[in-house]
Design a protein around this motif. Structure first.
Motif, PDB file in Angstrom:
ATOM      1  N   ASN A 180       0.834  -1.195   0.000  1.00 54.63           N
ATOM      2  CA  ASN A 180       0.000   0.000   0.000  1.00 54.63           C
ATOM      3  C   ASN A 180       0.876   1.254   0.000  1.00 54.63           C
ATOM      4  O   ASN A 180       2.052   1.185  -0.354  1.00 54.63           O
ATOM      5  CB  ASN A 180      -0.956  -0.047   1.188  1.00 54.63           C
ATOM      6  N   GLU A 181       0.320   2.395   0.403  1.00 51.71           N
ATOM      7  CA  GLU A 181       1.075   3.638   0.309  1.00 51.71           C
ATOM      8  C   GLU A 181       0.766   4.569   1.485  1.00 51.71           C
ATOM      9  O   GLU A 181      -0.310   4.509   2.084  1.00 51.71           O
ATOM     10  CB  GLU A 181       0.728   4.384  -0.995  1.00 51.71           C
ATOM     11  N   LEU A 182       1.732   5.434   1.781  1.00 52.69           N
ATOM     12  CA  LEU A 182       1.503   6.590   2.633  1.00 52.69           C
ATOM     13  C   LEU A 182       1.374   7.809   1.723  1.00 52.69           C
ATOM     14  O   LEU A 182       2.089   7.921   0.727  1.00 52.69           O
ATOM     15  CB  LEU A 182       2.661   6.799   3.606  1.00 52.69           C
ATOM     16  N   GLU A 183       0.471   8.712   2.062  1.00 55.59           N
ATOM     17  CA  GLU A 183       0.284   9.925   1.259  1.00 55.59           C
ATOM     18  C   GLU A 183       0.400  11.151   2.142  1.00 55.59           C
ATOM     19  O   GLU A 183      -0.172  11.217   3.239  1.00 55.59           O
ATOM     20  CB  GLU A 183      -1.087   9.902   0.581  1.00 55.59           C
ATOM     21  N   THR A 184       1.171  12.130   1.674  1.00 54.78           N
ATOM     22  CA  THR A 184       1.296  13.399   2.373  1.00 54.78           C
ATOM     23  C   THR A 184       1.399  14.500   1.337  1.00 54.78           C
ATOM     24  O   THR A 184       1.222  14.265   0.146  1.00 54.78           O
ATOM     25  CB  THR A 184       2.505  13.393   3.332  1.00 54.78           C
ATOM     26  N   GLY A 185       1.669  15.731   1.762  1.00 54.02           N
ATOM     27  CA  GLY A 185       1.763  16.831   0.827  1.00 54.02           C
ATOM     28  C   GLY A 185       1.392  18.146   1.476  1.00 54.02           C
ATOM     29  O   GLY A 185       1.425  18.295   2.708  1.00 54.02           O
ATOM     30  N   LEU A 186       0.996  19.094   0.643  1.00 53.77           N
ATOM     31  CA  LEU A 186       0.604  20.415   1.119  1.00 53.77           C
ATOM     32  C   LEU A 186      -0.544  20.918   0.250  1.00 53.77           C
ATOM     33  O   LEU A 186      -0.465  20.875  -0.987  1.00 53.77           O
ATOM     34  CB  LEU A 186       1.776  21.393   1.047  1.00 53.77           C
ATOM     35  N   GLY A 187      -1.614  21.377   0.889  1.00 56.73           N
ATOM     36  CA  GLY A 187      -2.788  21.825   0.151  1.00 56.73           C
ATOM     37  C   GLY A 187      -3.307  23.156   0.637  1.00 56.73           C
ATOM     38  O   GLY A 187      -2.913  23.666   1.695  1.00 56.73           O
ATOM     39  N   TYR A 188      -4.218  23.733  -0.148  1.00 57.97           N
ATOM     40  CA  TYR A 188      -4.873  24.991   0.187  1.00 57.97           C
ATOM     41  C   TYR A 188      -6.362  24.855  -0.109  1.00 57.97           C
ATOM     42  O   TYR A 188      -6.746  24.296  -1.149  1.00 57.97           O
ATOM     43  CB  TYR A 188      -4.292  26.143  -0.634  1.00 57.97           C
ATOM     44  N   MET A 189      -7.196  25.360   0.795  1.00 57.50           N
ATOM     45  CA  MET A 189      -8.644  25.331   0.603  1.00 57.50           C
ATOM     46  C   MET A 189      -9.237  26.673   1.002  1.00 57.50           C
ATOM     47  O   MET A 189      -8.839  27.265   2.009  1.00 57.50           O
ATOM     48  CB  MET A 189      -9.283  24.211   1.421  1.00 57.50           C
ATOM     49  N   TYR A 190     -10.199  27.148   0.195  1.00 58.84           N
ATOM     50  CA  TYR A 190     -10.853  28.434   0.469  1.00 58.84           C
ATOM     51  C   TYR A 190     -12.369  28.262   0.395  1.00 58.84           C
ATOM     52  O   TYR A 190     -12.884  27.526  -0.460  1.00 58.84           O
ATOM     53  CB  TYR A 190     -10.428  29.490  -0.555  1.00 58.84           C
ATOM     54  N   ASN A 191     -13.063  28.951   1.288  1.00 56.94           N
ATOM     55  CA  ASN A 191     -14.514  29.039   1.179  1.00 56.94           C
ATOM     56  C   ASN A 191     -15.003  30.317   1.852  1.00 56.94           C
ATOM     57  O   ASN A 191     -14.323  30.883   2.720  1.00 56.94           O
ATOM     58  CB  ASN A 191     -15.195  27.806   1.781  1.00 56.94           C
ATOM     59  N   ALA A 192     -16.170  30.773   1.440  1.00 57.81           N
ATOM     60  CA  ALA A 192     -16.800  31.956   2.023  1.00 57.81           C
ATOM     61  C   ALA A 192     -18.028  31.521   2.815  1.00 57.81           C
ATOM     62  O   ALA A 192     -18.841  30.734   2.330  1.00 57.81           O
ATOM     63  CB  ALA A 192     -17.193  32.944   0.931  1.00 57.81           C
ATOM     64  N   GLN A 193     -18.149  32.037   4.037  1.00 57.18           N
ATOM     65  CA  GLN A 193     -19.279  31.697   4.900  1.00 57.18           C
ATOM     66  C   GLN A 193     -19.912  32.956   5.452  1.00 57.18           C
ATOM     67  O   GLN A 193     -19.262  34.017   5.529  1.00 57.18           O
ATOM     68  CB  GLN A 193     -18.808  30.804   6.060  1.00 57.18           C
ATOM     69  N   SER A 194     -21.169  32.853   5.853  1.00 58.21           N
ATOM     70  CA  SER A 194     -21.850  33.966   6.508  1.00 58.21           C
ATOM     71  C   SER A 194     -22.653  33.442   7.688  1.00 58.21           C
ATOM     72  O   SER A 194     -23.294  32.399   7.597  1.00 58.21           O
ATOM     73  CB  SER A 194     -22.767  34.697   5.515  1.00 58.21           C
ATOM     74  N   PHE A 195     -22.593  34.173   8.799  1.00 53.09           N
ATOM     75  CA  PHE A 195     -23.374  33.862   9.988  1.00 53.09           C
ATOM     76  C   PHE A 195     -24.392  34.989  10.200  1.00 53.09           C
ATOM     77  O   PHE A 195     -24.027  36.166  10.191  1.00 53.09           O
ATOM     78  CB  PHE A 195     -22.482  33.748  11.226  1.00 53.09           C
ATOM     79  N   SER A 196     -25.649  34.612  10.393  1.00 46.61           N
ATOM     80  CA  SER A 196     -26.715  35.583  10.607  1.00 46.61           C
ATOM     81  C   SER A 196     -27.200  35.498  12.047  1.00 46.61           C
ATOM     82  O   SER A 196     -27.434  34.397  12.566  1.00 46.61           O
ATOM     83  CB  SER A 196     -27.883  35.318   9.646  1.00 46.61           C
ATOM     84  N   TYR A 197     -27.368  36.656  12.670  1.00 48.03           N
ATOM     85  CA  TYR A 197     -27.787  36.735  14.067  1.00 48.03           C
ATOM     86  C   TYR A 197     -29.106  37.497  14.142  1.00 48.03           C
ATOM     87  O   TYR A 197     -29.230  38.596  13.585  1.00 48.03           O
ATOM     88  CB  TYR A 197     -26.729  37.464  14.901  1.00 48.03           C
ATOM     89  N   ALA A 198     -30.083  36.908  14.827  1.00 47.46           N
ATOM     90  CA  ALA A 198     -31.385  37.563  15.042  1.00 47.46           C
ATOM     91  C   ALA A 198     -31.842  37.234  16.456  1.00 47.46           C
ATOM     92  O   ALA A 198     -32.722  36.397  16.669  1.00 47.46           O
ATOM     93  CB  ALA A 198     -32.399  37.093  14.014  1.00 47.46           C
ATOM     94  N   ASP A 199     -31.209  37.877  17.418  1.00 52.15           N
ATOM     95  CA  ASP A 199     -31.416  37.554  18.823  1.00 52.15           C
ATOM     96  C   ASP A 199     -31.552  38.842  19.630  1.00 52.15           C
ATOM     97  O   ASP A 199     -30.620  39.270  20.308  1.00 52.15           O
ATOM     98  CB  ASP A 199     -30.236  36.717  19.328  1.00 52.15           C
ATOM     99  N   PRO A 200     -32.720  39.490  19.577  1.00 42.85           N
ATOM    100  CA  PRO A 200     -32.895  40.751  20.314  1.00 42.85           C
ATOM    101  C   PRO A 200     -32.781  40.589  21.828  1.00 42.85           C
ATOM    102  O   PRO A 200     -32.405  41.533  22.529  1.00 42.85           O
ATOM    103  CB  PRO A 200     -34.306  41.199  19.903  1.00 42.85           C
ATOM    104  N   LEU A 201     -33.092  39.408  22.336  1.00 44.90           N
ATOM    105  CA  LEU A 201     -33.009  39.179  23.771  1.00 44.90           C
ATOM    106  C   LEU A 201     -31.594  39.382  24.289  1.00 44.90           C
ATOM    107  O   LEU A 201     -31.372  39.951  25.352  1.00 44.90           O
ATOM    108  CB  LEU A 201     -33.494  37.761  24.107  1.00 44.90           C
TER     109      LEU A 201
END
Length: 227
Positions: free
Chosen positions: A83-104
């Motif tokens: 079998n094999e061992l796998e390694t390396g170097l990677g990059y990942m990007y994503n955009a997220q949004s959090f919405s808040y609606a908590d008047p209390l």
């Protein structure tokens, strides 16, 4: 400390691979890959754990949304017996949004997050159907992934304070295979990975004591291996 341990492990595996290569007279394989992904920060969706909220506004107090992102990596596969061992170097990007609606609790607005993650994987890859599909190198992989996290955050409204963590890690499971071999011996195929790891974002609705918050993703794309 965890970052230093991951870097030490990374180079130890590379050196081990050189030793295996010399002993078995086989070669490590270099590949590049790129694709799309969904995920990054996994937010809390169970508002029942926020004891300060009233029951009738629990569902709308906090929510998150994640856009499809992109990822790319350089991978090295090191022979280890059959079998094999796998390694390396990677990059990942994503955009997220959090919405808040908590008047209390005085929270109302939106938090935009651009999440960049540099990834260091270490997996054990089992080669499947070796005799039936000798050129495809169909592999299932399982192992560890460490991530360096860079968050760019923009707020609109009255939002809770937050903390972020620069290092996360967890378990990764994946599948890869090659579908076509070129005349020069290079090959092209696909990969897909799923991951679940430790928490990197903390606020009033995503506390350390909660079980759900963390990091997770699923990604897939094309993989190109050099002879």
């Amino acid at each position: 400390m965890r970052t230093k341990l991951a870097i030490f492990t990374f180079f130890t595996i590379l050196l081990s691979g050189c030793a295996v290569k010399k002993h078995q007279q086989t070669q490590s394989k270099l590949a590049v890959q790129a694709g799309i992904n969904k995920g990054g920060i996994t937010e809390n969706t169970d508002m029942s754990v926020i004891t300060a909220l009233e029951a009738d506004i629990m569902p709308d107090a906090f929510s998150g949304a994640t856009k499809t992102g992109f990822n790319a990596a350089v991978k090295v596969n090191i022979p280890l017996h059959k079998n094999e061992l796998e390694t390396g170097l990677g990059y990942m990007y994503n955009a997220q949004s959090f919405s808040y609606a908590d008047p209390l609790n005085g929270h109302d607005g939106t938090r935009q997050l651009n999440v960049s993650q540099f990834q260091i994987p270490l997996t054990y890859n089992v080669v499947l159907f070796r005799k039936l599909l000798p050129s495809s190198e169909l592999q299932i992989k399982v192992g560890y992934l460490g991530q360096i996290n860079l968050l760019d955050i923009k707020d609109e409204g009255q939002l809770p304070s937050f903390e972020q963590k620069g290092w996360s890690n967890g378990a990764i499971l994946g599948l890869s295979a090659y579908l076509y071999e070129f005349s020069n011996g290079n090959r092209i195929g696909f990969y897909t990975d799923v991951y679940r790891g430790s928490q990197i974002y903390f606020d009033f609705y995503n506390q350390k004591k909660f079980e759900m918050p963390g990091t997770s993703f699923i990604k897939a794309g094309l993989r190109y291996q050099f002879k």
